[in-house]
Each structure stands twice: as structure tokens, then as C-alpha cells.
Design an enzyme around this catalytic site. Sequence first.
Site, PDB file in Angstrom:
ATOM      1  N   HIS A   3      -2.143  35.261  -2.751  1.00  0.00           N
ATOM      2  CA  HIS A   3      -1.624  34.166  -3.792  1.00  0.00           C
ATOM      3  C   HIS A   3      -1.298  32.892  -3.177  1.00  0.00           C
ATOM      4  CE1 HIS A   3       2.240  36.225  -3.794  1.00  0.00           C
ATOM      5  NE2 HIS A   3       2.989  34.697  -3.865  1.00  0.00           N
TER       6      HIS A   3
ATOM      7  N   ASP B  28      -3.784  41.324  -2.474  1.00  0.00           N
ATOM      8  CA  ASP B  28      -2.867  40.208  -2.489  1.00  0.00           C
ATOM      9  C   ASP B  28      -2.439  39.965  -1.016  1.00  0.00           C
ATOM     10  OD1 ASP B  28      -1.652  37.743  -3.203  1.00  0.00           O
ATOM     11  OD2 ASP B  28       0.241  39.004  -3.799  1.00  0.00           O
TER      12      ASP B  28
ATOM     13  N   GLY C 184       8.547  30.989  -1.954  1.00  0.00           N
ATOM     14  CA  GLY C 184       8.521  30.696  -0.421  1.00  0.00           C
ATOM     15  C   GLY C 184       8.466  31.635   0.397  1.00  0.00           C
ATOM     16  N   ASN C 185       9.109  33.048  -0.065  1.00  0.00           N
ATOM     17  CA  ASN C 185       9.248  34.124   0.746  1.00  0.00           C
ATOM     18  C   ASN C 185       8.049  35.046   0.753  1.00  0.00           C
ATOM     19  OD1 ASN C 185      12.399  34.480  -0.065  1.00  0.00           O
ATOM     20  ND2 ASN C 185      11.559  35.142   1.940  1.00  0.00           N
ATOM     21  N   SER C 186       7.008  34.759  -0.214  1.00  0.00           N
ATOM     22  CA  SER C 186       5.672  35.319  -0.422  1.00  0.00           C
ATOM     23  C   SER C 186       4.757  35.234   0.893  1.00  0.00           C
ATOM     24  CB  SER C 186       4.532  34.826  -1.452  1.00  0.00           C
ATOM     25  OG  SER C 186       5.452  35.148  -2.693  1.00  0.00           O
TER      26      SER C 186
END
Length: 215
Positions: free
Chosen positions: A71, A105, A170-172
Amino acid sequence: MRKRRDQVNAALAARVSTLEASALDTKNHSVAKTAEAVKRSVVTIDAGNSLGSGFAVSTASGHTQVVTNFHVVADLWVNGHRDVKVRSGDAIWPARITHVSESSDLALIDVAATFPALKVATSPPNVGDPVIAVGSPLGLQGSVSTGIVSALRHEDGKNLLQTTAAINPGNSGGPLVNTVGAVVGVNEMKLVGTGVEGLAFAIPASVVCSELHVC
């Protein structure tokens, strides 16, 4: 006799306090040492209108394979674009999306730079195990948070690690590691809402291995 027993009890209490303090200091030092080592392998992914994190999973011939969430790069991918930017500190490298698994994902990015690869854990964590999340929440590189694995979930056909380690936009794509720095999951999302706290989720490392074939 009673005085002697009191002296022994006092000595034992003092010894326990010393051991507890030593254990706490060792634990804190271990987390700090692990986090510092892991940060060298974690990058920020700049995908145009999307910002995320990623981590080095393999390095060869001056190139590094970086894992992130699909994503994070989805808008570029579905529009036929493959180029992204990888940031570490003040340095920026051009990079390219090479493989994706939309259903899981996950995405793999190739960058012509060398980063130390993180080891992927060979077995899943147990509920209650301490974990460390590293990434770039809101672009703040090298951010570290700690927590535990609070549950192993199977939701909507997907396996997930539920954790109390704090993550934010932003941690994704950043790694969730155990206390020795091995990747146990890829940070993916959190639940938000009034009164909701400590409900974050990561994709298990085993899914990374099976979907991206990088372990």
C-alpha cells in the site's frame, strides 16, 4: 534467633533489589543496542504522494533488496510506474519496485546501494514476547517503539501479529523485530478511535518468505 532471621531477610531483600536493578539495566541496554543495530538496515520509502518505511532483507553486487508494504507503493504500481526513492539520513537513492504481492500487502524494491540485511526469524514469536518497531512515522526517520506481541490473529483470511508497539503513518513497511534484531513481522496498520490504544498489526515474517521469496 529472631534478630538473626531479620538480618538474613534484610540481606536477601537487598540482594533481590540488586538483581532486579541489574536485570532492568541489562534489558534496557539490550533494547537500545538492538534498536541501534536495526536502524542501519531501515530506510524511508518516498513513493510520490505516499511515504513509508522499508528494511534491507538481502544484499549482493552493490544492490539491496528492500521489503515494504504494497500500500506504500500502490498508487505508483497500479498506474504503471516502478520508480521510487529510498532515503537514509540525508542520502537519497533512486530505486525500483521489482515484485509485489497485493493480496499480502507486500512489495520488494531494488536499490543500488548497500545496507546491512536483517535476519528473518525462523519461527513465529509467542504471545507476550517483547518486540521493537523501527521506521519513519510522519517521516521521522529512525524512530523506535517497543511493546509485546499481544495476540496472533487470523482475520479476513490473513494471519497477523497484534502488537502494542506504537506505529503511525509512515511506519508502514518497517520491521517488527525481536530482542536479538530478527524480523518477526512487517508493520502494516493500527486501529484508531476514541479510547483505542495499543492495537497495531504486522504481517508475519513467514508471509514475507513465502510471498517474496527472499528468506
